[in-house]
Design a protein around this motif. Structure first.
Motif, short mmCIF file in Angstrom:
data_model
loop_
_atom_site.label_atom_id
_atom_site.label_comp_id
_atom_site.label_asym_id
_atom_site.label_seq_id
_atom_site.Cartn_x
_atom_site.Cartn_y
_atom_site.Cartn_z
N THR A 187 66.43 -113.74 52.06
CA THR A 187 66.47 -114.80 51.06
C THR A 187 65.26 -114.72 50.15
OG1 THR A 187 67.75 -116.26 52.51
CG2 THR A 187 66.51 -117.30 50.71
N VAL A 188 64.11 -114.38 50.72
CA VAL A 188 62.88 -114.21 49.91
C VAL A 188 63.06 -113.05 48.94
CG1 VAL A 188 60.41 -113.74 49.98
CG2 VAL A 188 61.45 -115.20 51.73
N CYS A 189 63.63 -111.95 49.43
CA CYS A 189 63.89 -110.80 48.56
C CYS A 189 64.88 -111.17 47.45
CB CYS A 189 64.46 -109.64 49.37
SG CYS A 189 63.32 -108.96 50.60
N GLY A 190 65.91 -111.91 47.82
CA GLY A 190 66.89 -112.33 46.83
C GLY A 190 66.28 -113.25 45.79
N LEU A 191 65.30 -114.07 46.19
CA LEU A 191 64.64 -114.96 45.24
C LEU A 191 63.88 -114.16 44.19
CD1 LEU A 191 63.89 -117.95 44.60
CD2 LEU A 191 61.82 -117.58 45.97
N LEU A 192 63.21 -113.09 44.61
CA LEU A 192 62.50 -112.24 43.65
C LEU A 192 63.47 -111.58 42.68
CD1 LEU A 192 59.98 -110.80 42.61
CD2 LEU A 192 60.28 -109.10 44.43
N LYS A 193 64.58 -111.08 43.19
CA LYS A 193 65.56 -110.45 42.30
C LYS A 193 66.19 -111.48 41.36
CE LYS A 193 67.79 -108.51 45.75
NZ LYS A 193 68.83 -107.72 46.49
N LEU A 194 66.41 -112.69 41.88
CA LEU A 194 66.97 -113.76 41.05
C LEU A 194 66.02 -114.11 39.90
CD1 LEU A 194 69.20 -115.95 40.64
CD2 LEU A 194 67.81 -117.45 42.10
N TYR A 195 64.73 -114.17 40.19
CA TYR A 195 63.76 -114.46 39.14
C TYR A 195 63.78 -113.40 38.04
CZ TYR A 195 59.37 -114.94 36.68
OH TYR A 195 58.44 -115.05 35.68
N LEU A 196 63.82 -112.13 38.44
CA LEU A 196 63.83 -111.04 37.46
C LEU A 196 65.11 -111.05 36.63
CD1 LEU A 196 62.36 -108.14 39.67
CD2 LEU A 196 61.18 -109.48 37.92
N ARG A 197 66.23 -111.41 37.24
CA ARG A 197 67.50 -111.46 36.50
C ARG A 197 67.52 -112.58 35.48
NH1 ARG A 197 69.95 -110.53 41.59
NH2 ARG A 197 70.54 -112.74 41.72
N ARG A 198 66.83 -113.66 35.76
CA ARG A 198 66.87 -114.82 34.88
C ARG A 198 65.82 -114.80 33.77
NH1 ARG A 198 68.32 -120.04 38.78
NH2 ARG A 198 70.44 -119.33 39.30
N LEU A 199 65.03 -113.76 33.71
CA LEU A 199 64.08 -113.66 32.61
C LEU A 199 64.85 -113.57 31.28
CD1 LEU A 199 61.45 -111.11 34.00
CD2 LEU A 199 61.10 -113.56 33.57
N PRO A 200 64.36 -114.23 30.22
CA PRO A 200 65.05 -114.13 28.92
C PRO A 200 65.18 -112.70 28.45
CG PRO A 200 63.43 -115.90 28.90
CD PRO A 200 63.22 -115.15 30.18
N GLN A 201 64.19 -111.87 28.75
CA GLN A 201 64.31 -110.44 28.49
C GLN A 201 63.73 -109.69 29.68
OE1 GLN A 201 62.04 -109.06 25.15
NE2 GLN A 201 60.08 -109.71 25.99
N GLN A 202 64.27 -108.52 29.94
CA GLN A 202 63.85 -107.77 31.12
C GLN A 202 62.38 -107.38 31.05
OE1 GLN A 202 66.89 -107.68 29.97
NE2 GLN A 202 68.38 -106.90 31.44
N LEU A 203 61.87 -106.94 32.21
CA LEU A 203 60.49 -106.49 32.26
C LEU A 203 60.22 -105.40 31.23
CD1 LEU A 203 59.63 -106.29 36.08
CD2 LEU A 203 58.47 -107.67 34.35
N VAL A 204 61.18 -104.51 31.03
CA VAL A 204 61.07 -103.44 30.04
C VAL A 204 62.15 -103.67 29.00
CG1 VAL A 204 61.06 -100.96 29.64
CG2 VAL A 204 60.19 -101.87 31.81
N PRO A 205 61.80 -104.22 27.83
CA PRO A 205 62.80 -104.49 26.80
C PRO A 205 63.35 -103.22 26.18
CG PRO A 205 60.61 -105.02 26.00
CD PRO A 205 60.46 -104.69 27.45
N LEU A 206 64.35 -103.37 25.31
CA LEU A 206 65.08 -102.23 24.79
C LEU A 206 64.19 -101.24 24.05
CD1 LEU A 206 67.77 -100.80 24.25
CD2 LEU A 206 68.07 -102.26 22.25
N SER A 207 63.33 -101.71 23.17
CA SER A 207 62.51 -100.80 22.36
C SER A 207 61.60 -99.95 23.24
CB SER A 207 61.67 -101.60 21.35
OG SER A 207 60.84 -102.54 22.03
N VAL A 208 61.00 -100.58 24.26
CA VAL A 208 60.12 -99.83 25.16
C VAL A 208 60.94 -98.90 26.04
CG1 VAL A 208 58.38 -100.03 26.99
CG2 VAL A 208 58.43 -101.70 25.11
N TYR A 209 62.11 -99.37 26.48
CA TYR A 209 62.95 -98.53 27.34
C TYR A 209 63.36 -97.25 26.62
CZ TYR A 209 67.14 -96.82 29.68
OH TYR A 209 68.07 -96.01 30.28
#
Length: 497
Positions: free
Chosen positions: A377-399
């Motif tokens: 559940t703790v692992c799932g919470l971390l993944k849930l937080y990353l999914r709900r970011l308005p933009q991913q950790l690495v946005p399109l231009s940087v990707y």
């Protein structure tokens, strides 16, 4: 003698009582009113003067109070001390009261009640509903009551349609009326008919008496003198993280208390949705003024309270925390008791508990995850937080830049690392720090693959769709996986050189 007496009388009288006496071309030419030095309150806002009265100073060291009309001075020339105080106060923030005074003088709603109970009256209406009556009859009823009178009648042209009739400025105005749980004739929604009519009367009164001024007030505003910029200059500290110019996140807002525009300093009139407010910094403005605001948003913790669904840089600027507490807490908990658990980050946790924990982090940033029995559940919470970011950790231009650097033919491994680092320069400080911490964590998890059965390949497959934003066009999944596989194997590419 009579002129002097008249000047003194207007100086001592509340100017609200004289608004209607001013010439339309003079009412908006209000001279600057000197006030005491700006004081930043504990709430972080510059205090506004009472909207019920004009700022007048009785201190012997302040400039004399002024009449709203630019008449002959009613006091001797100020002393040297007075002039110095006035010069110091010239930069003090002040608010323009005239639109507030106009709103106070707008006609008030006056209900024209039906003389009898109307059969088939819709449940959303009361005594204001008169059923199917002719327009001349409605006009006569409204005219007999006068300014602000209103009623609702059925429409003859369209069955099951209703018309709001209002009397303003000697005329009857008819509007098609709608109801979807709220009453409305335009974009604004109201809880009651009385509130709708009151807001409409204010808008019509403003348009009649101040249309030209409202049209140009945003154009004539000087941003350097705006309350927002003065406030930010006063409270800004060297230790507070700074960022590149950011666009305000404006949303229509209903201000429950008297509110002034942080751009043009004029009153925000009306009862609902008087203007817009930035969700990140609290900047309040008229809709037209908001269109002229420069991208200078500086998030404030008073407005950025939640954690999930908030951009990393916005959260960092508001709270001074480069890595969100949920990321820190989840990684620390997994490394404390989950490194040897088979299927870590692959096995699903309790979705209901994750939702509950996310709300706890939104209201209280420090949540003890050690009490959560299921590490998945703790692992799932971390993944849930990353999914709900308005933009991913690495946005399109940087990707795109990073993928190009990764797939290019490099002569040596060091050249490949340098190319990837250059591509990652496009990340913000908060994204870089959080991404680096995540990569270091996943690298440590992969080192225990013999126990947890989670190799770098497995982790890259799970996290790559969440970490990278690849755009709406289809892409080869193996490209994402291979790129993240490379970064987990070499996490210091993202970190310090």
């Amino acid at each position: 003698i009579l002129l002097t007496f008249r000047i003194a009388e207007m100086t001592e009288t509340n100017r609200a009582a004289h608004v209607d006496m001013l010439h339309p071309d003079l009412i908006w030419r209000e001279p600057r009113v000197a006030s005491s030095r700006v004081h930043i309150s504990s709430t972080g806002r510059v205090p506004r003067p009472s909207p019920l009265h004009v700022q007048n100073s009785s201190s012997s060291t302040s400039s004399p109070s002024r009449s709203p009309l630019p008449l002959v001075p009613s006091s001797p020339l100020p002393s040297q001390r007075q002039r110095r105080t006035t010069l110091e106060d010239e930069s003090a923030e002040y608010w323009k009261q005239n639109l507030y005074l106009l709103q106070e003088r707008a006609p008030k709603p006056r209900l024209v009640c039906s003389s009898h109970a109307v059969d088939g009256c819709p449940p959303q209406y009361g005594r204001e509903f008169h059923g199917l009556i002719d327009r001349p009859v409605a006009d006569a009823m409204l005219s007999s009551v006068g300014e602000g009178a209103y009623l609702v009648r059925s429409s003859k042209r369209c069955p099951d349609a209703f018309t709001l009739c209002m009397f303003f400025d000697g005329r009857v105005f008819n509007y098609k009326l709608y109801f979807d749980g709220f009453h409305f004739v335009g974009e604004k929604r109201f809880d009651s008919m009385e509130l709708l009519v009151a807001d409409g009367l204010i808008s019509m009164y403003m348009d009649k008496h101040a249309a030209d001024y409202i049209q140009r007030m945003a154009d004539e505003a000087i941003y350097e003198q705006s309350p927002y910029l003065q406030y930010q200059s006063a409270v800004d500290k060297p230790t507070k993280p700074r960022s590149d110019p950011r666009t305000h996140s404006f949303q229509s807002h209903t201000f429950r208390m008297i509110q002034f525009c942080d751009f043009c300093r004029n009153f925000l009139w009306g009862y609902v949705q008087q203007g817009v407010r930035c969700e990140d910094c609290g900047f309040a403005a008229h809709k037209k003024c908001a269109e002229r605001c420069i991208p200078d948003c500086r998030p404030d913790s008073k407005y950025v309270k939640r954690m999930f669904g908030v951009d990393l840089t916005t959260f960092y600027l508001a709270h001074g925390t480069p890595v969100p507490p949920v990321v820190n807490s989840a990684i620390r908990e997994v490394e404390s008791r989950g490194m040897d658990v088979e299927g870590i980050y692959r096995v699903s946790g309790s979705h209901d508990q994750m939702e509950k924990l996310s709300k706890q982090f939104d209201t209280n940033h420090n949540v003890d995850l050690s009490i959560v029995e299921d590490i998945h559940t703790v692992c799932g919470l971390l993944k849930l937080y990353l999914r709900r970011l308005p933009q991913q950790l690495v946005p399109l231009s940087v990707y795109k830049a990073l993928l190009a650097a990764f797939t290019a033919n490099h002569a040596t491994a060091n050249e490949k690392i340098r190319a990837c680092r250059k591509a990652l320069d496009g990340l913000s400080e908060a994204n870089t720090t959080t991404f680096y911490m995540l990569l270091m964590h996943l690298s440590r998890v992969a080192e225990r693959a013999d126990e947890n059965k989670m190799t770098i390949e497995n982790l890259a497959t799970i996290f790559s769709p969440t970490v990278f934003y690849t755009g709406v066009l289809p892409c080869l999944p193996q490209q994402q996986h291979m790129l993240l596989h490379y970064l987990i194997s070499n996490p210091r590419i993202v970190g310090p050189s």
